[in-house]
Write a protein that holds these residues in place. Sequence first.
Motif, PDB file in Angstrom:
ATOM      1  N   ALA B 159      11.111  -1.916  85.925  1.00  0.00           N
ATOM      2  CA  ALA B 159      11.728  -0.918  85.045  1.00  0.00           C
ATOM      3  C   ALA B 159      10.722   0.145  84.645  1.00  0.00           C
ATOM      4  O   ALA B 159      11.084   1.268  84.344  1.00  0.00           O
ATOM      5  N   SER B 160       9.439  -0.195  84.689  1.00  0.00           N
ATOM      6  CA  SER B 160       8.445   0.816  84.340  1.00  0.00           C
ATOM      7  C   SER B 160       8.307   1.850  85.445  1.00  0.00           C
ATOM      8  O   SER B 160       7.566   2.812  85.291  1.00  0.00           O
ATOM      9  N   PHE B 162      10.317   3.999  86.013  1.00  0.00           N
ATOM     10  CA  PHE B 162      10.757   5.274  85.451  1.00  0.00           C
ATOM     11  C   PHE B 162       9.550   6.079  84.991  1.00  0.00           C
ATOM     12  O   PHE B 162       9.547   7.290  85.010  1.00  0.00           O
ATOM     13  N   HIS B 164       6.330   7.636  82.718  1.00  0.00           N
ATOM     14  CA  HIS B 164       6.159   8.387  81.463  1.00  0.00           C
ATOM     15  C   HIS B 164       5.520   9.704  81.860  1.00  0.00           C
ATOM     16  O   HIS B 164       4.930   9.804  82.940  1.00  0.00           O
ATOM     17  N   TYR B 184       4.679  12.732  73.723  1.00  0.00           N
ATOM     18  CA  TYR B 184       5.756  12.539  72.754  1.00  0.00           C
ATOM     19  C   TYR B 184       6.229  11.108  72.859  1.00  0.00           C
ATOM     20  O   TYR B 184       6.594  10.652  73.938  1.00  0.00           O
ATOM     21  N   SER B 185       6.163  10.386  71.763  1.00  0.00           N
ATOM     22  CA  SER B 185       6.572   8.994  71.851  1.00  0.00           C
ATOM     23  C   SER B 185       7.190   8.502  70.555  1.00  0.00           C
ATOM     24  O   SER B 185       6.979   9.077  69.502  1.00  0.00           O
ATOM     25  N   LYS B 217      -5.659   7.351  76.298  1.00  0.00           N
ATOM     26  CA  LYS B 217      -4.442   7.101  77.077  1.00  0.00           C
ATOM     27  C   LYS B 217      -4.776   6.328  78.356  1.00  0.00           C
ATOM     28  O   LYS B 217      -4.030   5.473  78.793  1.00  0.00           O
ATOM     29  N   TYR B 221      -2.997   3.076  79.714  1.00  0.00           N
ATOM     30  CA  TYR B 221      -2.184   3.081  80.933  1.00  0.00           C
ATOM     31  C   TYR B 221      -2.884   2.476  82.129  1.00  0.00           C
ATOM     32  O   TYR B 221      -2.283   1.760  82.908  1.00  0.00           O
ATOM     33  N   ARG B 227      -1.293   0.828  85.344  1.00  0.00           N
ATOM     34  CA  ARG B 227      -0.394   1.781  85.987  1.00  0.00           C
ATOM     35  C   ARG B 227      -1.214   2.784  86.777  1.00  0.00           C
ATOM     36  O   ARG B 227      -2.206   3.315  86.288  1.00  0.00           O
ATOM     37  N   PHE B 260      16.051   7.672  73.878  1.00  0.00           N
ATOM     38  CA  PHE B 260      15.518   7.308  75.183  1.00  0.00           C
ATOM     39  C   PHE B 260      16.133   8.111  76.314  1.00  0.00           C
ATOM     40  O   PHE B 260      15.448   8.514  77.245  1.00  0.00           O
ATOM     41  N   CYS B 265      10.366  11.405  76.132  1.00  0.00           N
ATOM     42  CA  CYS B 265       9.009  11.921  76.336  1.00  0.00           C
ATOM     43  C   CYS B 265       8.996  13.120  77.269  1.00  0.00           C
ATOM     44  O   CYS B 265       8.289  14.097  77.032  1.00  0.00           O
TER      45      CYS B 265
END
Lengths: 153, 635
Positions: B159-160, B162, B164, B184-185, B217, B221, B227, B260, B265
């Motif tokens: 699912a990640s 998608f 950011h 933006y979170s 960050k 990440y 990631r 969401f 974001c």
Amino acid sequence: MKRFIMAIVLVCFMALPASVCFAVNQQNTGCGLGTIIMKGNDGLIFQVLAVTTNGTCGNQTFGITSGTLDCDKPAKLASRERINTYVAENMDNLASDIAKGQGEYLNTLAVLMEVPEGTRSDFYSRLQNNFSNIYTNNDVTSIDVVNNIEALL
Amino acid sequence: MRRCGGHICRISFFFVSILSCVIQGPDVFAMERGYLDQVLESAVRQRLYEDRYWYVLLHYKEGFLGTESVIDDPAFFLAPDGKTNPVSEMEATIRAFFDPAGDEVCRFVARFEWLKERLRLDTDRLPVSGCASLEAFINRNSPVSVTLVFPMSHLNSPASMFGHTLITIETAQKTKLLAYSVSYSAVSRETFGPLFAVKGIFGFYPGYYAVLPYYAKLQQYSDVDHRDIWEYSLNLTIPEIRRMLLHIREMEAIYSDYYFFGENCSYMLFFLLEAARPTLQLSDKPHTWVIPLDSIRMVKEQGMITGASYRPSRTTKIKSLASQTPMPGKEIALGLARGEYKDQGPFLDTGLSKQEKMKTCELAGEYLQYLYTKDKVTEKTYQGRFLKILKMRSSLGISGGESLYSISEPVRPEKGHLSNRFALGCGVNNDDVFADFRLRPSYHDLTDNNDGYIEGAQLIFGATKLRYYDKTGSLRLESFDIVDIFSLSPADMFFHPVSWKIKTGLTRVADKDNDERLVYELNPGGGLSFKGDTLGLVYMMLETDVLIGSALEHDNAAGMGGSAGLIKTIDRSLKVHFGIKDIYYGLGDTFNSFEAFANANITIDPNKAMMLNASRNRTRDIYSTEVSVLWNIFF
């Protein structure tokens, strides 16, 4: 039943990265290795739902004009604070780069310490050769590391 | 005529002059009030409140119910009805800039600069002529470039996929690590997954634009989430970057409800880009759900991307490094990370070259850091072991000009297939000919071409399959997958992830009379997978399956079983997936279901493919064979 299906649909429609807390550095006491490592939400439920926040806990710690790194202090003091903060918040990756004698984190340190580009490779070699003099013991803090590096210059 | 003579005249003239000066005094104030009125008049004459840039800065959108700003924080608006009224907001803003207290110029510095230009404001006649602290910041830091950053999926979390998006602003003096990242979170301390999901969808969390150093960050990440990251450099000019910075300053500490699907974001970054370059068409493009990858495609379409660079995550680095280190080195690296080799040197009698020893040490260090983020070692143990490994590495010297190991750059994600898929085909089941229609809104299938996606990860939402059977002349819903997720993450020496799957939705099952009828299904599974050069990705899973529907005796059936399969990419355009699945239903309706299948996917171009499917099924001891051909179109 329908509600159950709806709940599954809704909760599965998430794909945000892991929940983390970026701890603000204690500039007075410095930080040791492994202290600022963010933990993610790893449980299976989080994986299935891929549920997470995008990373800030509370307010940002570093604004463009309100950041701790760019306060109104005399240049020398502000620059020293920047170095301390950077080293504290990147202890592990910086140590890794110093051991290798190269890398992005080491390069950034050289920029912050205003090491002229021409002498950087000497700087990297010297730090690598003196690894044990920089990281003197397991509990070494970022303040020690900065002091030890400066002693080598 | 008598001349106004003598002293009386002079004195009166003198008094009249004094008097007129005194009367003029308040008019100086009236003059500035007059200037304010002039300025307001000019704003009205030019209809500046209808200007696109005003809409961008205030985040106004046109909707059915009129104009409304996407921002929810009342502190963002100077007029009480500013959220829905661009005119009164502009008037309140202009008045605020004439306020002697002068706080609002810094708080709304982007609005100030734009109005200053369009209204040709004479800053000498204003209480405050600019925002000194921001100017000082810009002078100290000289922002020079902006990058759009895309952290992709992480290991074992389909699912990640998608992803950011965030922006970083690089400055002249500093390096990439010290760039200012703007992201933006949603801010929440929620740890209960499903509640977080629901609240995030319906806007129950505040979203903030947070500014952090990029290294922070990256730690999150790259090092913790593992990631891979793609960094897209944008062609913004220095004046454009300045405008963006001004607007970011306005957005600091301002919240908006985080949604969401809509105001997420990626969508909220559009306003920052448009503040830099108002000719961009991003935030006003109609959309239902801005998927981060799609937002990158939109930015690309606007001609903003000049290049992309790949930043592998820690786990990707470990896998690459391991594949380029000889086996003895890999074993030593594992041993070092586990704290073996108490006193003796690990390299004794191994015959490894210096380069190979370097690789071994680096592999050990990275792997130990990975173990630490997974809580496999305590902090004290980690510190001791880590320093020992690094000391060993430091004694080997610098690897020199050539990089010690290389990491192959995968295909750029925006070049992969598009998110939605439509399929049209036909086939035959036993002797029943059918036409097949499928629609899958997102995202990626195990058999789809992997370019831009991770291998072994499947993420499907809301997939509908319809069939028209020639024999019966009927169109029916064959299946509806609410979710169908697969995460095949191969295990090796260094990583032992559990591969898993979950599928739920409507499907057809043969009832006692061999009639295929719709039932609700919940099918989770877990197991292992391995990657090999010849066989490709091989997996084995244990599965449970729960079926609910009137087609079944007792209206339900629950069973257990397993599946196994292999997925092999034969070359860039051909991929095959063979598998078997066997479930024995022992509770409720009792029966057995077995299936063997073979799929082949032939890629024509990134958004067109052909699929060939063949399967043999035995349910309730009745056999059926099915063959079909499908044409896939991604859009």
